[in-house]
Design a protein around this motif. Structure first.
Motif, mmCIF file in Angstrom:
data_model
loop_
_atom_site.group_PDB
_atom_site.id
_atom_site.type_symbol
_atom_site.label_atom_id
_atom_site.label_comp_id
_atom_site.label_asym_id
_atom_site.label_seq_id
_atom_site.Cartn_x
_atom_site.Cartn_y
_atom_site.Cartn_z
ATOM 1 N N UNK A 32 -19.100 3.888 -15.471
ATOM 2 C CA UNK A 32 -19.493 4.709 -16.614
ATOM 3 C C UNK A 32 -20.044 6.062 -16.186
ATOM 4 N N UNK A 33 -20.832 6.065 -15.079
ATOM 5 C CA UNK A 33 -21.459 7.319 -14.657
ATOM 6 C C UNK A 33 -20.622 8.111 -13.666
ATOM 7 N N UNK A 34 -19.408 7.653 -13.387
ATOM 8 C CA UNK A 34 -18.553 8.446 -12.505
ATOM 9 C C UNK A 34 -18.242 9.773 -13.177
ATOM 10 N N UNK A 35 -18.096 10.820 -12.359
ATOM 11 C CA UNK A 35 -17.939 12.146 -12.968
ATOM 12 C C UNK A 35 -16.652 12.219 -13.782
ATOM 13 N N UNK A 36 -15.618 11.515 -13.342
ATOM 14 C CA UNK A 36 -14.368 11.584 -14.110
ATOM 15 C C UNK A 36 -14.565 10.952 -15.482
ATOM 16 N N UNK A 37 -15.341 9.867 -15.544
ATOM 17 C CA UNK A 37 -15.570 9.239 -16.845
ATOM 18 C C UNK A 37 -16.429 10.114 -17.742
ATOM 19 N N UNK A 38 -17.433 10.763 -17.149
ATOM 20 C CA UNK A 38 -18.294 11.631 -17.954
ATOM 21 C C UNK A 38 -17.492 12.776 -18.566
ATOM 22 N N UNK A 39 -16.550 13.318 -17.789
ATOM 23 C CA UNK A 39 -15.716 14.376 -18.351
ATOM 24 C C UNK A 39 -14.785 13.831 -19.426
ATOM 25 N N UNK A 40 -14.335 12.607 -19.198
ATOM 26 C CA UNK A 40 -13.499 11.980 -20.227
ATOM 27 C C UNK A 40 -14.277 11.881 -21.532
ATOM 28 N N UNK A 41 -15.543 11.423 -21.406
ATOM 29 C CA UNK A 41 -16.373 11.320 -22.611
ATOM 30 C C UNK A 41 -16.498 12.682 -23.282
#
Lengths: 315, 496
Positions: A32-41
């Motif tokens: 969840x806290x991976x940077x790719x996921x944060x950008x996805x959010x």
């Protein structure tokens, strides 16, 4: 007037909820806290965030706009149709699409302010009409095959930051500017507080309503364009049910459903909460049906909290 | 004669924080009697009858109904003991038939099925008893106001009411309808029903009542036998108080030959053929009872409601404001009667309230000049002595007097020349009242002109340079300052 510390906590409560929720998901799934996921959010909430700015204005004046989802859909279809079938250039197609969104808002304003239909019914009617129109225009099938450059709006990056996120931030800044610095922003709060007192203070209440619904249409239209660019194909169901998420964000952000109170900055928190909630639940393999249940409960809690406070204030 | 009192109110006192609305009031009504209850606005009539219905709980005193003693009523108790009140606003459902309204809340039924036929039959009997011709099947919304009232009365009688209290029953009726209402009242009297009849129309009281109870400022004044009393005595009793409150003195501000506002045969919104002139620097007081058409008149001047005919001249030029916005831009301002709902924007800050009418003017493009916004707010906070720690305070957190000052500040910011005050001190404590009066004088010195509506006789006489009195939408008199007299004003207000 009571305790300022308590008031600050109340003001910032929604951000605390956001942080708490963030931590819960972070512990539940490190992905969840991976940077790719944060950008996805961030990319995912862009559409929601842009549309919620117009809805903030609408709910501030104690109105509601149920046509937002249909405006998003129609703008998707119209934009795509113009680019693919009518030979419009990218820029003119975008501008015409935005105009369409705004004009639907003006129509809502006409039905609500000039004719006097209650907002919930007027925008329910336009929701249905434009949903149907989007189906007809698209023939019920997706439209695709746009200019490569069009992708930039929804998929591009400026440095490390996704373009849609930049658009959203700019829109929030604009929304905040309208509410805090422009004179008609003052009118929104006034009209939401009391239409009669506003009228007697010299505010042209009818005109204010037109403006608010037009802005709601315009922001929904822009959200539609961003979505179209992100998915790169116009679906006749693109914005189906979107108004629900948008209203939830705004109410969660503390804008009173009875009008007159609310801040743009807290709406940002509302949008982010819905964003991480959706994303987090997907990561935790919560089923789509279960997600609906959770979102419904969140909406009821947000409105319930507002109503309880009102009730306590009056008794 | 001693024992047939059906309702006795003994030593009723009702206190609200800071106000004594009723002070040791007693009255009684006999079987088959029509008792008129009269008094000025704010004399306590409504509060008194609300103690009978259970809507108001008296601080002390006794209510005796048919010999049974109560400390206070509840709506349920009132109904059980045969007390019914006919309010000005009817408690009916417009979309249901007359018969269904008659049995609203306890319909005749067989099991869970409503027995329409039986209700219609009963309704027909009930109407026949009162000699009124209403088809029980008609929707109440399709009936005239007069007939709707009859349905209300029939409903009360149907529920075995023996004490009928009527609050200004003739106000919404045409004269023919009033006649039939009288007939029904007289019929009920002959059947032994006791009626308490509240009206400001003195001729009705002489026509209908057996005895008259006069209230003044929440206190009982006197009971009169109607046929032995004279209207002059009645008026004297209603207003007969010593003028004790002092009003701040002011220098003469009137500019003789400069007419700010002139109305020529203005009609509409319930008013008819109103003519008046206000000179610059003058306070014109508008007297009259509630419902005389004063608020309605200023609504037309302020563009809130359109006139139907006649002329409004503002500073010599004919105007026809279509919205408050237009009136404000011309220089007309209204401080409305309902301060909390119409006057101030409660959920908005002091600063924003004061600037509300001028935001467009102090904006460049659509961006507010926040410096000017603050300057304006500060200026009027200082000028008007608005007590607050910060101008960002929400107006709902201010006291009534300070709220009123914010509203006045708003109109000063808008550069208004004619300021209309509709009951400016209602619900404001004595100290703050005096401040408002001082403020009005200050406004006059600055060259403003004031139209003052007040139902408080003392305030009206204390603050006005000239008084015009309205009764039922018409001007019934005009008095110069040296002619001011409570009796005369009351007489004009009552259309006598």
């Amino acid at each position: 007037m009571k305790s300022t510390a308590l008031n600050i906590i109340k003001e910032k409560a929604i951000w605390m909820v956001f942080v708490a929720l963030f931590l819960v998901f972070a512990f539940a799934n490190p992905l969840f806290v991976s940077s790719s996921n944060l950008f996805t959010i961030a990319r995912q909430v862009a559409v929601l965030g842009i549309a919620s700015i117009g809805m903030t204005f609408v709910i501030l004046i104690a109105g509601i706009d149920l046509s937002v989802g249909s405006i998003i859909t129609l703008v998707n279809v119209v934009g795509a149709y113009l680019m693919v079938n009518s030979g419009f250039g990218m820029v003119s197609a975008v501008l015409v699409s935005l105009l369409v969104g705004m004009l639907i808002g003006v129509l809502n304003g006409f039905l609500i302010s000039t004719i006097g239909i209650s907002a919930i019914i007027a925008t329910f009617a336009t929701q249905t009409v434009f949903k149907g129109l989007a189906y007809i225009l698209s023939g019920g099938t997706p439209i695709y095959g746009f200019d490569e450059r069009f992708k930039i709006i929804g998929q591009g990056y400026l440095g490390p930051v996704p373009v849609p996120v930049i658009i959203m931030i700019a829109c929030f800044a604009l929304g905040s500017f309208i509410l805090n610095k422009s004179y008609f922003g003052r009118y929104f709060y006034a009209v939401g507080g009391s239409e009669e007192a506003s009228r007697l203070s010299g505010i042209l209440v009818g005109r204010t309503k037109y403006l608010v619904y037009a802005l709601s249409g315009l922001f929904a239209g822009l959200a539609g364009i961003v979505m179209l660019s992100r998915t790169n194909s116009a679906q006749p169901t693109a914005g189906l049910g979107y108004e629900f998420d948008v209203i939830t964000c705004v109410v969660l952000g503390g804008v009173s459903i009875t009008g007159g109170y609310g801040k743009m900055s807290n709406v940002v928190a509302g949008v982010l909460i819905i964003g991480i909630l959706t994303n987090g639940m997907v990561l935790m393999n919560v089923s789509t049906y279960m997600q609906l249940i959770v979102k419904g409960i969140v909406l009821a809690l947000a409105v319930g909290f507002d109503s309880l406070q009102k009730k306590r204030a009056t008794t | 004669m001693k024992d047939n009192y059906v309702l006795q109110l003994q030593n009723i006192t009702k206190e609200y924080p800071g106000v004594r609305a009723l002070n040791d009031v007693s009255l009684e009504v006999k079987e088959g009697e029509i008792l008129a209850l009269i008094g000025e606005n704010g004399a306590g009539k409504s509060t008194l009858i609300k103690t009978c219905s259970g809507a108001v709980i008296p601080t002390s005193g006794k209510i005796i109904v048919n010999g049974k003693e109560f400390a206070h009523m509840t709506p349920q108790l009132a109904k059980e003991n045969g007390i019914a009140i006919i309010y000005q606003e009817f408690n009916n459902v417009k979309g249901l038939s007359a018969a269904e309204n008659l049995f609203l809340g306890n319909p005749i039924r067989k099991g869970i099925i409503i027995d329409q036929k039986a209700m219609e039959k009963e309704a027909e009997k009930a109407f026949a008893q009162l000699n009124i011709k209403i088809d029980p099947k008609t929707l109440v919304g399709d009936l005239t106001v007069g007939y709707q009232q009859m349905v209300e009365i029939a409903k009360a009688i149907q529920q075995d009411a023996r004490i009928l209290i009527m609050d200004e029953p003739s106000a919404p009726l045409t004269s023919a309808e009033v006649e039939s209402m009288f007939k029904v009242c007289e019929l009920l009297r002959s059947k032994g029903v006791a009626i308490i009849y509240i009206s400001h129309r003195l001729e009705e009281i002489y026509r209908l009542s057996d005895r008259i109870v006069v209230l003044r400022d929440g206190s009982y004044v006197k009971t009169l036998i109607t046929k032995d009393s004279h209207v002059d005595e009645l008026i004297r009793l209603m207003v007969g108080r010593d003028l004790k409150e002092t009003y701040p003195s002011r220098e003469e501000c009137i500019v003789e030959d400069e007419i700010i506002l002139e109305l020529q045969n203005l009609s509409g919104n319930g008013d008819k053929d109103i003519n008046l002139k206000i000179r610059k620097g003058e306070v014109l007081g508008l007297g009259g009872l509630v419902g005389a058409g004063r608020t309605e008149l200023v609504e037309m001047i302020f563009g809130s409601v359109r006139k139907t005919s006649g002329k409004i001249l503002f500073k010599g030029k004919e105007i026809d404001p279509k919205s408050p916005r237009e009136a404000i831009d011309l220089g007309i301002a209204l401080v409305p009667e309902d301060r909390k709902r119409h006057g101030a924007l409660l959920g908005v800050s002091i600063k924003n309230n004061i600037n509300m009418p001028i935001y467009k003017r102090i904006s460049r493009g659509s961006v507010i000049d926040s410096r000017q916004e603050m300057d304006v707010a500060q200026k009027y906070q200082k000028d008007l002595l608005i007590k607050t720690p910060t101008l960002n305070q929400l107006v709902k957190n201010l006291s009534g007097g300070n709220q009123q000052k914010v509203i006045i500040g708003k109109w000063l910011a808008a550069n208004s020349e004619l300021i209309i005050f509709d009951e400016p001190t209602r619900g404001i404590d004595v100290g703050a009242k005096f401040e408002i009066y001082t403020l009005i004088n200050k406004l006059l010195q600055q060259g403003k002109t004031i139209l003052l509506i007040s139902s408080e006789m003392e305030e009206l006489m204390g603050m006005s340079d000239r008084i015009m009195v309205l009764y039922e939408g018409r001007v019934t008199g005009e008095l110069e300052r040296n002619e001011f007299d409570q009796n005369t004003i009351m007489r004009m207000s009552s259309g006598v």
